[in-house]
Design a protein around this motif. Sequence first.
Motif, PDB file in Angstrom:
ATOM      1  N   MET A 271       0.844  -1.182   0.000  1.00 52.51           N
ATOM      2  CA  MET A 271       0.000   0.000   0.000  1.00 52.51           C
ATOM      3  C   MET A 271       0.890   1.247   0.000  1.00 52.51           C
ATOM      4  SD  MET A 271      -3.045   0.674   2.626  1.00 52.51           S
ATOM      5  CE  MET A 271      -3.767   2.224   2.897  1.00 52.51           C
ATOM      6  N   PRO A 272       0.704   2.162  -0.954  1.00 48.34           N
ATOM      7  CA  PRO A 272       1.552   3.344  -1.014  1.00 48.34           C
ATOM      8  C   PRO A 272       1.314   4.264   0.179  1.00 48.34           C
ATOM      9  CG  PRO A 272      -0.152   3.437  -2.701  1.00 48.34           C
ATOM     10  CD  PRO A 272      -0.276   2.108  -2.024  1.00 48.34           C
ATOM     11  N   GLU A 273       2.376   4.934   0.583  1.00 46.73           N
ATOM     12  CA  GLU A 273       2.281   5.859   1.708  1.00 46.73           C
ATOM     13  C   GLU A 273       1.562   7.132   1.269  1.00 46.73           C
ATOM     14  OE1 GLU A 273       5.302   8.229   4.618  1.00 46.73           O
ATOM     15  OE2 GLU A 273       5.829   6.206   3.996  1.00 46.73           O
ATOM     16  N   ILE A 274       0.682   7.608   2.114  1.00 48.48           N
ATOM     17  CA  ILE A 274      -0.087   8.820   1.826  1.00 48.48           C
ATOM     18  C   ILE A 274       0.623  10.007   2.482  1.00 48.48           C
ATOM     19  CG2 ILE A 274      -1.597   8.466   3.813  1.00 48.48           C
ATOM     20  CD1 ILE A 274      -3.890   9.606   2.183  1.00 48.48           C
ATOM     21  N   SER A 275       0.636  11.146   1.806  1.00 51.69           N
ATOM     22  CA  SER A 275       1.305  12.323   2.359  1.00 51.69           C
ATOM     23  C   SER A 275       0.496  12.904   3.521  1.00 51.69           C
ATOM     24  CB  SER A 275       1.497  13.382   1.277  1.00 51.69           C
ATOM     25  OG  SER A 275       0.261  14.008   0.984  1.00 51.69           O
ATOM     26  N   LYS A 276       1.189  13.602   4.389  1.00 50.53           N
ATOM     27  CA  LYS A 276       0.503  14.242   5.517  1.00 50.53           C
ATOM     28  C   LYS A 276      -0.458  15.323   5.044  1.00 50.53           C
ATOM     29  CE  LYS A 276       3.933  13.170   8.969  1.00 50.53           C
ATOM     30  NZ  LYS A 276       4.876  13.674   9.962  1.00 50.53           N
ATOM     31  N   THR A 277      -0.103  15.999   3.960  1.00 49.12           N
ATOM     32  CA  THR A 277      -1.003  17.027   3.429  1.00 49.12           C
ATOM     33  C   THR A 277      -2.299  16.389   2.949  1.00 49.12           C
ATOM     34  OG1 THR A 277       0.892  18.375   2.780  1.00 49.12           O
ATOM     35  CG2 THR A 277      -1.227  18.889   1.748  1.00 49.12           C
ATOM     36  N   ARG A 278      -2.207  15.280   2.266  1.00 49.14           N
ATOM     37  CA  ARG A 278      -3.419  14.596   1.800  1.00 49.14           C
ATOM     38  C   ARG A 278      -4.223  14.049   2.976  1.00 49.14           C
ATOM     39  NH1 ARG A 278      -3.879   9.447  -2.269  1.00 49.14           N
ATOM     40  NH2 ARG A 278      -6.119   9.190  -2.005  1.00 49.14           N
ATOM     41  N   MET A 279      -3.540  13.503   3.976  1.00 48.07           N
ATOM     42  CA  MET A 279      -4.249  13.013   5.162  1.00 48.07           C
ATOM     43  C   MET A 279      -5.009  14.158   5.834  1.00 48.07           C
ATOM     44  SD  MET A 279      -1.816  10.134   7.002  1.00 48.07           S
ATOM     45  CE  MET A 279      -0.733  11.337   7.705  1.00 48.07           C
ATOM     46  N   LEU A 280      -4.359  15.328   5.923  1.00 48.65           N
ATOM     47  CA  LEU A 280      -5.010  16.487   6.535  1.00 48.65           C
ATOM     48  C   LEU A 280      -6.233  16.893   5.732  1.00 48.65           C
ATOM     49  CD1 LEU A 280      -4.985  18.710   8.714  1.00 48.65           C
ATOM     50  CD2 LEU A 280      -3.580  20.073   7.148  1.00 48.65           C
ATOM     51  N   ARG A 281      -6.088  16.977   4.422  1.00 47.52           N
ATOM     52  CA  ARG A 281      -7.203  17.380   3.552  1.00 47.52           C
ATOM     53  C   ARG A 281      -8.384  16.427   3.713  1.00 47.52           C
ATOM     54  NH1 ARG A 281      -5.790  17.277  -2.536  1.00 47.52           N
ATOM     55  NH2 ARG A 281      -6.256  15.095  -2.228  1.00 47.52           N
ATOM     56  N   GLU A 282      -8.135  15.138   3.680  1.00 48.55           N
ATOM     57  CA  GLU A 282      -9.219  14.158   3.808  1.00 48.55           C
ATOM     58  C   GLU A 282      -9.846  14.193   5.193  1.00 48.55           C
ATOM     59  OE1 GLU A 282      -7.673  10.355   2.560  1.00 48.55           O
ATOM     60  OE2 GLU A 282      -7.299  11.077   0.524  1.00 48.55           O
ATOM     61  N   THR A 283      -9.026  14.358   6.218  1.00 49.49           N
ATOM     62  CA  THR A 283      -9.543  14.424   7.591  1.00 49.49           C
ATOM     63  C   THR A 283     -10.406  15.666   7.792  1.00 49.49           C
ATOM     64  OG1 THR A 283      -7.632  13.205   8.423  1.00 49.49           O
ATOM     65  CG2 THR A 283      -8.868  14.517  10.023  1.00 49.49           C
ATOM     66  N   MET A 284      -9.912  16.795   7.299  1.00 46.51           N
ATOM     67  CA  MET A 284     -10.669  18.040   7.437  1.00 46.51           C
ATOM     68  C   MET A 284     -12.013  17.946   6.721  1.00 46.51           C
ATOM     69  SD  MET A 284      -7.538  20.765   6.984  1.00 46.51           S
ATOM     70  CE  MET A 284      -8.555  22.200   6.807  1.00 46.51           C
ATOM     71  N   TYR A 285     -12.013  17.401   5.529  1.00 47.05           N
ATOM     72  CA  TYR A 285     -13.258  17.266   4.770  1.00 47.05           C
ATOM     73  C   TYR A 285     -14.262  16.395   5.527  1.00 47.05           C
ATOM     74  CZ  TYR A 285     -16.623  16.020   1.203  1.00 47.05           C
ATOM     75  OH  TYR A 285     -17.796  15.812   0.526  1.00 47.05           O
ATOM     76  N   ARG A 286     -13.808  15.273   6.018  1.00 46.74           N
ATOM     77  CA  ARG A 286     -14.721  14.362   6.725  1.00 46.74           C
ATOM     78  C   ARG A 286     -15.238  14.964   8.034  1.00 46.74           C
ATOM     79  NH1 ARG A 286     -12.020  11.657   3.258  1.00 46.74           N
ATOM     80  NH2 ARG A 286     -12.761   9.742   2.316  1.00 46.74           N
ATOM     81  N   MET A 287     -14.376  15.669   8.738  1.00 47.88           N
ATOM     82  CA  MET A 287     -14.807  16.325   9.987  1.00 47.88           C
ATOM     83  C   MET A 287     -15.879  17.368   9.687  1.00 47.88           C
ATOM     84  SD  MET A 287     -11.144  16.965  11.854  1.00 47.88           S
ATOM     85  CE  MET A 287     -11.792  17.825  13.267  1.00 47.88           C
ATOM     86  N   PHE A 288     -15.677  18.118   8.631  1.00 47.38           N
ATOM     87  CA  PHE A 288     -16.550  19.244   8.312  1.00 47.38           C
ATOM     88  C   PHE A 288     -17.876  18.803   7.701  1.00 47.38           C
ATOM     89  CE2 PHE A 288     -17.504  22.975   5.456  1.00 47.38           C
ATOM     90  CZ  PHE A 288     -17.837  23.844   6.476  1.00 47.38           C
ATOM     91  N   LYS A 289     -17.868  17.773   6.886  1.00 47.04           N
ATOM     92  CA  LYS A 289     -19.055  17.428   6.114  1.00 47.04           C
ATOM     93  C   LYS A 289     -19.866  16.243   6.629  1.00 47.04           C
ATOM     94  CE  LYS A 289     -18.986  20.790   3.501  1.00 47.04           C
ATOM     95  NZ  LYS A 289     -20.045  21.759   3.603  1.00 47.04           N
ATOM     96  N   ASN A 290     -19.338  15.480   7.537  1.00 41.98           N
ATOM     97  CA  ASN A 290     -20.050  14.270   7.966  1.00 41.98           C
ATOM     98  C   ASN A 290     -20.976  14.483   9.148  1.00 41.98           C
ATOM     99  OD1 ASN A 290     -18.977  12.781   5.925  1.00 41.98           O
ATOM    100  ND2 ASN A 290     -17.397  11.826   7.162  1.00 41.98           N
ATOM    101  N   ASP A 291     -21.088  15.710   9.639  1.00 43.73           N
ATOM    102  CA  ASP A 291     -21.967  16.017  10.775  1.00 43.73           C
ATOM    103  C   ASP A 291     -21.725  15.128  11.982  1.00 43.73           C
ATOM    104  OD1 ASP A 291     -23.228  18.131   9.496  1.00 43.73           O
ATOM    105  OD2 ASP A 291     -24.734  16.824   8.584  1.00 43.73           O
ATOM    106  N   THR A 292     -20.482  14.711  12.176  1.00 45.39           N
ATOM    107  CA  THR A 292     -20.167  13.890  13.339  1.00 45.39           C
ATOM    108  C   THR A 292     -19.832  14.745  14.554  1.00 45.39           C
ATOM    109  OG1 THR A 292     -17.880  13.753  12.606  1.00 45.39           O
ATOM    110  CG2 THR A 292     -19.320  11.921  12.007  1.00 45.39           C
TER     111      THR A 292
END
Length: 77
Positions: free
Chosen positions: A1-22
């Motif tokens: 499995m390829p390593e994911i960059s920290k910038t991409r991890m941040l972007r995906e985490t921020m999106y999910r936090m903001f849009k998933n109403d959790t």
Amino acid sequence: MPEISKTRMLRETMYRMFKNDTLPYLDMEDFILMWETLADSWNVRMIDNNWEDFAEEINSQASNREAVFNEIFDKYF
């Protein structure tokens, strides 16, 4: 499995936090504080450190679509 960059991890985490109403009791200031702390922890820097403009733009755009959110994120990071 390829390593994911920290910038991409941040972007995906921020999106999910903001849009998933959790996190229903948080406002944009709370999100900014959490995102900024996480970005600092992962050593990801925002261009010009302008979190308020970033938050305003994702709030006013159709950023519920991940592609739009990613485009805005990439503009600021």
